[in-house]
Each structure stands twice: as structure tokens, then as C-alpha cells.
Design a protein around this motif. Structure first.
Motif, PDB file in Angstrom:
ATOM      1  N   HIS B 397       0.804  -1.219   0.000  1.00  0.00           N
ATOM      2  CA  HIS B 397       0.000   0.000   0.000  1.00  0.00           C
ATOM      3  C   HIS B 397       0.839   1.272   0.000  1.00  0.00           C
ATOM      4  N   ASN B 398       2.020   1.211   0.579  1.00  0.00           N
ATOM      5  CA  ASN B 398       2.907   2.378   0.477  1.00  0.00           C
ATOM      6  C   ASN B 398       3.290   2.620  -0.974  1.00  0.00           C
ATOM      7  N   CYS B 399       3.645   1.528  -1.660  1.00  0.00           N
ATOM      8  CA  CYS B 399       4.010   1.662  -3.074  1.00  0.00           C
ATOM      9  C   CYS B 399       2.802   2.152  -3.876  1.00  0.00           C
ATOM     10  N   VAL B 400       1.600   1.645  -3.544  1.00  0.00           N
ATOM     11  CA  VAL B 400       0.388   2.093  -4.247  1.00  0.00           C
ATOM     12  C   VAL B 400       0.294   3.612  -4.158  1.00  0.00           C
ATOM     13  N   ASP B 401       0.490   4.124  -2.954  1.00  0.00           N
ATOM     14  CA  ASP B 401       0.392   5.562  -2.725  1.00  0.00           C
ATOM     15  C   ASP B 401       1.416   6.330  -3.581  1.00  0.00           C
ATOM     16  N   GLN B 402       2.640   5.866  -3.529  1.00  0.00           N
ATOM     17  CA  GLN B 402       3.692   6.541  -4.308  1.00  0.00           C
ATOM     18  C   GLN B 402       3.418   6.419  -5.808  1.00  0.00           C
ATOM     19  N   LEU B 403       2.959   5.234  -6.245  1.00  0.00           N
ATOM     20  CA  LEU B 403       2.721   5.035  -7.678  1.00  0.00           C
ATOM     21  C   LEU B 403       1.559   5.896  -8.169  1.00  0.00           C
ATOM     22  N   ILE B 404       0.567   6.098  -7.320  1.00  0.00           N
ATOM     23  CA  ILE B 404      -0.547   6.987  -7.707  1.00  0.00           C
ATOM     24  C   ILE B 404      -0.010   8.411  -7.895  1.00  0.00           C
ATOM     25  N   GLN B 405       0.851   8.819  -6.987  1.00  0.00           N
ATOM     26  CA  GLN B 405       1.436  10.170  -7.115  1.00  0.00           C
ATOM     27  C   GLN B 405       2.311  10.275  -8.365  1.00  0.00           C
ATOM     28  N   ILE B 406       3.038   9.195  -8.654  1.00  0.00           N
ATOM     29  CA  ILE B 406       3.865   9.170  -9.869  1.00  0.00           C
ATOM     30  C   ILE B 406       2.968   9.304 -11.101  1.00  0.00           C
ATOM     31  N   ASP B 407       1.875   8.539 -11.084  1.00  0.00           N
ATOM     32  CA  ASP B 407       0.946   8.555 -12.219  1.00  0.00           C
ATOM     33  C   ASP B 407       0.397   9.971 -12.432  1.00  0.00           C
ATOM     34  N   ASN B 408       0.041  10.612 -11.325  1.00  0.00           N
ATOM     35  CA  ASN B 408      -0.494  11.977 -11.442  1.00  0.00           C
ATOM     36  C   ASN B 408       0.554  12.944 -11.946  1.00  0.00           C
ATOM     37  N   LYS B 409       1.727  12.881 -11.350  1.00  0.00           N
ATOM     38  CA  LYS B 409       2.741  13.881 -11.692  1.00  0.00           C
ATOM     39  C   LYS B 409       3.292  13.679 -13.101  1.00  0.00           C
ATOM     40  N   PHE B 410       3.552  12.430 -13.467  1.00  0.00           N
ATOM     41  CA  PHE B 410       4.208  12.184 -14.747  1.00  0.00           C
ATOM     42  C   PHE B 410       3.235  11.770 -15.859  1.00  0.00           C
ATOM     43  N   LYS B 411       1.931  11.890 -15.549  1.00  0.00           N
ATOM     44  CA  LYS B 411       0.871  11.626 -16.548  1.00  0.00           C
ATOM     45  C   LYS B 411       1.083  10.297 -17.278  1.00  0.00           C
ATOM     46  N   LEU B 412       1.192   9.245 -16.495  1.00  0.00           N
ATOM     47  CA  LEU B 412       1.410   7.927 -17.092  1.00  0.00           C
ATOM     48  C   LEU B 412       0.109   7.325 -17.626  1.00  0.00           C
ATOM     49  N   GLY B 413      -0.984   7.701 -17.017  1.00  0.00           N
ATOM     50  CA  GLY B 413      -2.275   7.151 -17.449  1.00  0.00           C
ATOM     51  C   GLY B 413      -2.435   5.673 -17.128  1.00  0.00           C
ATOM     52  N   VAL B 414      -1.882   5.256 -16.009  1.00  0.00           N
ATOM     53  CA  VAL B 414      -2.032   3.844 -15.624  1.00  0.00           C
ATOM     54  C   VAL B 414      -2.916   3.743 -14.377  1.00  0.00           C
ATOM     55  N   LYS B 415      -3.451   2.514 -14.172  1.00  0.00           N
ATOM     56  CA  LYS B 415      -4.188   2.270 -12.928  1.00  0.00           C
ATOM     57  C   LYS B 415      -3.268   1.511 -11.994  1.00  0.00           C
ATOM     58  N   ILE B 416      -3.372   1.800 -10.720  1.00  0.00           N
ATOM     59  CA  ILE B 416      -2.536   1.113  -9.747  1.00  0.00           C
ATOM     60  C   ILE B 416      -3.432   0.180  -8.933  1.00  0.00           C
ATOM     61  N   LYS B 417      -3.045  -1.073  -8.853  1.00  0.00           N
ATOM     62  CA  LYS B 417      -3.885  -2.040  -8.130  1.00  0.00           C
ATOM     63  C   LYS B 417      -3.044  -2.940  -7.243  1.00  0.00           C
ATOM     64  N   THR B 418      -3.678  -3.434  -6.191  1.00  0.00           N
ATOM     65  CA  THR B 418      -3.006  -4.451  -5.379  1.00  0.00           C
ATOM     66  C   THR B 418      -3.259  -5.818  -6.032  1.00  0.00           C
ATOM     67  N   LEU B 419      -2.519  -6.803  -5.582  1.00  0.00           N
ATOM     68  CA  LEU B 419      -2.718  -8.143  -6.139  1.00  0.00           C
ATOM     69  C   LEU B 419      -4.102  -8.673  -5.784  1.00  0.00           C
ATOM     70  N   ALA B 420      -4.542  -8.380  -4.556  1.00  0.00           N
ATOM     71  CA  ALA B 420      -5.861  -8.870  -4.128  1.00  0.00           C
ATOM     72  C   ALA B 420      -6.943  -8.328  -5.058  1.00  0.00           C
ATOM     73  N   GLU B 421      -6.824  -7.072  -5.456  1.00  0.00           N
ATOM     74  CA  GLU B 421      -7.829  -6.485  -6.349  1.00  0.00           C
ATOM     75  C   GLU B 421      -7.836  -7.204  -7.700  1.00  0.00           C
ATOM     76  N   ILE B 422      -6.649  -7.508  -8.186  1.00  0.00           N
ATOM     77  CA  ILE B 422      -6.568  -8.182  -9.488  1.00  0.00           C
ATOM     78  C   ILE B 422      -7.119  -9.608  -9.387  1.00  0.00           C
ATOM     79  N   VAL B 423      -6.767 -10.288  -8.305  1.00  0.00           N
ATOM     80  CA  VAL B 423      -7.272 -11.652  -8.115  1.00  0.00           C
ATOM     81  C   VAL B 423      -8.788 -11.624  -7.939  1.00  0.00           C
ATOM     82  N   ALA B 424      -9.278 -10.686  -7.135  1.00  0.00           N
ATOM     83  CA  ALA B 424     -10.725 -10.610  -6.898  1.00  0.00           C
ATOM     84  C   ALA B 424     -11.473 -10.368  -8.211  1.00  0.00           C
TER      85      ALA B 424
END
Ligand code: SF4
Ligand code: SF4
Lengths: 210, 430
Positions: B397-424
């Protein structure tokens, strides 16, 4: 025994005792204790730490810096050979002509590597900022020792100066970073233990990562 | 300096009275070759020499030299031995707290084998002893100690969140008996959470609840101790780390669960799986595993059925340093993604060579270093961009937080998910 042999012998014993002190201090401190549940294999990880993990293809410090890494390996090889030769010279064991020639070649290459490393330390800002006098002195004293070894391989009459130089090296060795000749092994052991406990090492090949 | 000499003495004692073979070894091993520079995201992105990993080691070893070695005591200039004074303390705070994510990447690539991050942690411990932990980071620890979770979420708010998540779960699985059990004794699993989940990412709790439901697991959450994080690991204050770790340990004993399953949180997993037994100086009588291991187990044992066509978008994986390089969880997340997604591709480099996202080491809590944190994120940004993936999965979840900020700042246009979300998302309910 000549006076210069005696001096070098005394210096060697001081060096040996100092390093023994460091060694036994580590032994006294004992092996790492970890209460967590181990998932890996310590023996194979520690072995890996000294073998596979040292593979230049696995370490950025090697494959991103190939000239420096190669110079470092040659330099350390030359140092190791010089130490072995010290004992051969000390006990006046004669070397064959062919072997002398090979050793001369090796010592020339390693001496040049030592000088190269010294120049790099002096010229690169990144290294200058990281260095203290001990880094320069250690590099210099080992390089000079290698060069003196080389000269003795040519010219036996140089041997008194050679033994004095060896004495200086032995006296200096326990004072600074040259102690890594001992601590290197302890560091690799600890790294192997740490990663082995957690099953990070030995590294699996990509094929094994399924 | 905040306090008197006694604090300084205590800090020096960490070095001079160290019975730690490993610390003594690593403080004596660096040869100043500088070859670790290019392994560190701080140096790579800034080219500032003060960020070379060996310079961080040097700060502590120069003190060790000064107070613990013959040469340093008598000829300090020779080995660069330094006195412990305000100048070096400022440098230590800036470089050990503000310029190291404890990612451990440099350790693996050091030419000698110096455990650089271990030495950095020893330096942080010295700073902690002297009261120089950045207030922002310390406040996270204080919140955990005072309220039981690092976000100070009141129990009522937590249970409210869980009760509406439970209703959602019932709707989703179409079963009025589906539940999110609380404080149940004698279960197979006590599941923990990163407090960011109830606070900001409740869907990851839903995802895990759905997986437990599908696996017919007997599990529970605790309302009094569910926080998987332990920020005192980052401050290196072992006494505080012990207090936090002991709570979860006691909760396990109280609820008599068989296994403690650690939520997707890199440092939390590390802190409880690997460090907590050492903080508490005892082996645990129960099993501790990460949820990544649990998910891989469910899939391999056929306890959950997945249809990977339900995850069609290209997914790449960010490996959290504490879970992978420092925790040995390397294959499981790949196994999970290959089973749960149609198109999984690796970043370069990946696995134990992966680069930190920039949010580790407590950086996300220390807002004073935000600018630096986003600068070092450039490496991760490029890694993600090169994959062309639409989703970045990461079990932290720490990485999720940082990756969301990265996505916003660098306009990557990606979704950030945990493994549980993908499995679910890929679960097929029978
Ligand atoms: S642990 Fe990571 S951030 Fe810290 S010095 Fe090493 S490479 Fe840099
Ligand atoms: S690579 Fe290792 S030995 Fe070389 S400077 Fe960096 S920490 Fe020191």
C-alpha cells in the motif's frame, strides 16, 4: 637472517597479531542470531555469496564499470601474488626463469592497474569526495610494494629495499582500510547469511521464477 | 543540538558497545571504490555525490573510526574520522532519513558486500537516540503507539467502514451470509490491514474479503489490533518497534488464530515477519505469512478459481523492496499474475534488481522531502512507461500511494492495483 629480513618479519608479526585481534573479536561477538522462521538455506546462500553473487554479470559494480572492475581484479591478484612472493623471497626459494617471466608480466599489469586506480581516485570528483588520506596511502603503499616485487624479480640486489617496503606495508595494513583483507570475508558471510535466511539467495534463474 | 552530552554518549554507545558482529563488520568493510553510486536512485536521478551510498555509510563509519578505533582516536585525519557534532548530525538527518529509502539495492551490488542499508539503519538509530527523527515520521509512530493504528482511526469509524463493506460483499457474491468477521477466536487466519485501506482504499479490503469468501476460509479481523505497519522500523527505535510488534503478537495469542496473514504492505510484512521476532527476542508459536503467499497458495491448491480473461488489460508488476529483495517473496506474485491476468509483462529490471518506487524508508511520511521523493521516482516512471502497461500491480500500500502520485505527476495514465484487487476481479464464484 639479515637485518632487513628481521625488520620485515617483525612487521609481519605485528600485522598478523593485529588482524588476529580483529578476527577473534568477530569470533567472540558470535554468529548472527535470528529469531524469525528461516525459509532459505544458509549453506547454499553463503556459498553463493562468495561465488555466484561475485559473478561480474550479477553486480552493477562490475558490469557498469568494467575497466575499473577489471583493474581492481588484476590489482588484487597482483597483491595476493606479491604476498606469496614475499614468503618465497624471505625463505630464499628460487624461482625458475619461466615462472619469473610470467610473474613479471603479471606484476607489470597489476602495477599499472594500481597506478590507474590511484589516478582515477585523484581525478574523479565523485571519488575524491569519498576519499580520505588512508585511501590514497593504502593504494600507494600496495602499488609501490608490487613495483618493488617486480624489481626484485629482475634485480635481486634490490632486496633490502624490498623488505623495508614490505615492513612498511605490514605496519600500515591494520591501521586503515587495508583491513578489508579480513573484513571482506566477514561481510560476504553476513550478506550470505542475511539473504539466505530469507530465501533471497541463491538467486533463482528466470526460468525457475514461474 | 537538542540535548546534552548524555544523548550523544548514548548514540556513540550504539557503535562503541556494539555486540553486533554484523554492524562491526560492515563498518569496517567499505573500500571507498564508489562503485555503488549507480545502484542508488538518489544518485542516479540527481548526480549529487552526497547521495552515493558509500557517503551515507561514511557518515557512520567516520564516527565509528573516531570513537572506536586506534587510528581514528589518535590520527583522525588519516581515515576521515569525525566528531559527533551538529554539523554531522545535520548531514546524517538529511542523508540517512532524507535520502535513503532503505531499498537495499546497493547492498547487492556493492563490490565488497557492505550491507549499506543496515548501516544506514544503525545511523538512524543513533539519531533516534538523540531525538533527531524528523517530526513528520515520528508522529506516524506516535499515532500508532497512542491509538493502535498509524492513522489514528477510531474503532467506530473502522467498524462502520467494515459494515458497509460487508453489505457490498453480500451484494457482490449474492449471499446474505457472506461476512467480514471481527474478533473471532480460533480461526485459521488473523488478517491484518494497512490503515490506508480503511481510510483511503477500502476496495482492497473488499477484494480480500471476496477472496476469503471464495476460498471458504475461516478468518477474522481484529478491531483492536489490525495495523500491519510498524514505522518504528523506519526510525530504528527498537523500543517503540517492540511495543507495536508486541501488540499484534498478543492479539494473535488472544484470538488463538493459527496463521497471521500480513496485508499487502512491504515494510509491514518485513517488520512483523522478519524483524518482530528479533524485537521481541523470541520465536513465534504461530505462522506468519504474507497475503501474497496466501493468494499463491489458494491458486495452487485450487481453493479459488480464476478466469484470467476477466483481466484483459496489460499488467506490469512493481516489486516492493521490502517484500522482494529483503523478504524473499519473489516468485509468488508472478505466479499469481500469470494465473489472474491475460497479459502480464515484467519491468526492466525486475525482481531483486528492481528499483524502489521512491516511497520506502518512511519517505511518504516525511513531507519535507517530497520534492526529492518525486525526483527519485523518475526511474520508476520510466520503467513503467517502457512496459506500455495499463495497470501497475503492486503488493504494497505504500508503493500504491507513491505510484498513484507518480501517475499523477508524470501523466502515465495507468491504474494502480493491489494483487488482491486483481485476483478478486478474476475470481469465478461457484
Ligand atoms: S538502500 Fe537504496 S536508497 Fe539507500 S543508499 Fe542504498 S540504493 Fe540508495
Ligand atoms: S561499492 Fe561497497 S565498498 Fe565500494 S564504495 Fe560502495 S559501499 Fe563502499
Amino acid at each position: 637472517m639479515t637485518y632487513y629480513q628481521l625488520i620485515s618479519l617483525i612487521a609481519f608479526l605485528i600485522c598478523f597479531l593485529s588482524l588476529s585481534y580483529h578476527f577473534f573479536r568477530l569470533v567472540r561477538l558470535g554468529l548472527p542470531k535470528d529469531y524469525s522462521r528461516k525459509t532459505g538455506n544458509l549453506k547454499s546462500a553463503v556459498t553463493y555469496s562468495f561465488t555466484g553473487a561475485m559473478n561480474p554479470l550479477k553486480k552493477e559494480s562490475a558490469y557498469l564499470h568494467l575497466p575499473t572492475y577489471t583493474a581492481g581484479i588484476l590489482y588484487h591478484t597482483g597483491t595476493f601474488i606479491s604476498i606469496v612472493l614475499f614468503f618465497l623471497f624471505f625463505f630464499d626459494i628460487k624461482l625458475s626463469y619461466a615462472l619469473r617471466l610470467i610473474l613479471i608480466c603479471v606484476m607489470i599489469v597489476s602495477g599499472i592497474s594500481g597506478i590507474g586506480i590511484f589516478i582515477k581516485r585523484t581525478m574523479t570528483k565523485k571519488l575524491r569526495l569519498l576519499s580520505n588520506p588512508d585511501d590514497y596511502i593504502s593504494n600507494l603503499i600496495v602499488t609501490v610494494f608490487q613495483i618493488f616485487t617486480l624489481i626484485v624479480l629482475f634485480q635481486e640486489s634490490f632486496i633490502p629495499y624490498y623488505f623495508i617496503c614490505a615492513a612498511l606495508l605490514f605496519l600500515y595494513l591494520p591501521l586503515g582500510k587495508l583491513k578489508h583483507s579480513l573484513y571482506f570475508f566477514a561481510a560476504r558471510y553476513h550478506l550470505g547469511f542475511y539473504y539466505g535466511w530469507r530465501r533471497v539467495w541463491p538467486v533463482k534463474s528466470n526460468k525457475q521464477i514461474k | 543540538m537538542k540535548d546534552n552530552n548524555s544523548q550523544k554518549h548514548k548514540a556513540i554507545k550504539i557503535l562503541s558497545e556494539s555486540k553486533d558482529n554484523k554492524l562491526v563488520t560492515h563498518l569496517n568493510s567499505c573500500v571507498h571504490c564508489g562503485l555503488c553510486a549507480e545502484s542508488c536512485i538518489y544518485y542516479l536521478t540527481t548526480k549529487d555525490e552526497k547521495f552515493i551510498p558509500a557517503r551515507k555509510v561514511n557518515l557512520i563509519s567516520s564516527l565509528y573510526q573516531r570513537y572506536c578505533t586506534f587510528t581514528g582516536k589518535h590520527f583522525p585525519f588519516l581515515t576521515g574520522a569525525r566528531n559527533l557534532n551538529e554539523e554531522i548530525i545535520d548531514e546524517m538527518v538529511d542523508q540517512l532519513f532524507g535520502a535513503c529509502t532503505l531499498c537495499g539495492r546497493c547492498n547487492m551490488h556493492c563490490s565488497v558486500g557492505v550491507d549499506i542499508s543496515y548501516v544506514v539503519r544503525a545511523g538512524r538509530k543513533m539519531l533516534s537516540e538523540m531525538g533527531f527523527v524528523p517530526a513528520t515520521l515520528q508522529s506516524t509512530v506516535n499515532a500508532a503507539i497512542q491509538t493502535g493504528n498509524n492513522m489514528s482511526i477510531p474503532v467506530e469509524e473502522f467498524t462502520d467502514t467494515l459494515s458497509w463493506l460487508e453489505e457490498d460483499l453480500r451484494d457482490e457474491v449474492n449471499d446474505p451470509h457472506a461476512s467480514i468477521p471481527l474478533n473471532v477466536q480460533n480461526t485459521n487466519i488473523l488478517y491484518t490491514l494497512n490503515p490506508r485501506e480503511p481510510k483511503f482504499f477500502p476496495l482492497s479490503i473488499s477484494a480480500m474479503a471476496k477472496i476469503f469468501y471464495a476460498a471458504k476460509e475461516i478468518w477474522t479481523l481484529s478491531t483492536s489490533m489490525y495495523d500491519v505497519t510498524n514505522y518504528a522500523y523506519y526510525t530504528s527505535n527498537n523500543n517503540e518497534a517492540e511495543v507495536i510488534a508486541e501488540r499484534l503478537y498478543n492479539e494473535m495469542l488472544k484470538l488463538k488464530a493459527k496463521r497471521c496473514v500480513l496485508a499487502e504492505c512491504g515494510h509491514g510484512s518485513r517488520a512483523f515477519r522478519w524483524e518482530a521476532p528479533n524485537y521481541l527476542r523470541k520465536s513465534f508459536p504461530f505462522e506468519v505469512i504474507t497475503s501474497v503467499e496466501l493468494l499463491a497458495e489458494y491458486i495452487s491448491k485450487g481453493r479459488i478459481k480464476l478466469d484470467k480473461n476477466l483481466n484483459k488489460e496489460t499488467i506490469t508488476l512493481h516489486d516492493p523492496c521490502n517484500l522482494v529483495r529483503e523478504g524473499g517473496i519473489i516468485e509468488q506474485q508472478r505466479y499469481i499474475l500469470r494465473n489472474a491476468a491475460n497479459n502480464f509483462i515484467e519491468m526492466t529490471p525486475y525482481g531483486i534488481d528492481n528499483f524502489c518506487c521512491g516511497g520506502g524508508g518512511g519517505q511518504l511520511s516525511m513531507s519535507e522531502y517530497n520534492e526529492r521523493r518525486m525526483k527519485i521516482a523518475e526511474i520508476k516512471t520510466e520503467q513503467i512507461r517502457k512496459t506500455g502497461a495499463a495497470i501497475v500491480a503492486t503488493p504494497c500500500h505504500n508503493c500504491v500511494d507513491q505510484l498513484i502520485q507518480i501517475d499523477n505527476k508524470f501523466k502515465l495514465g495507468v491504474k494502480i492495483k493491489t494483487l488482491a484487487e486483481i485476483v478478486a476481479d478474476a475470481i469465478v464464484l461457484e
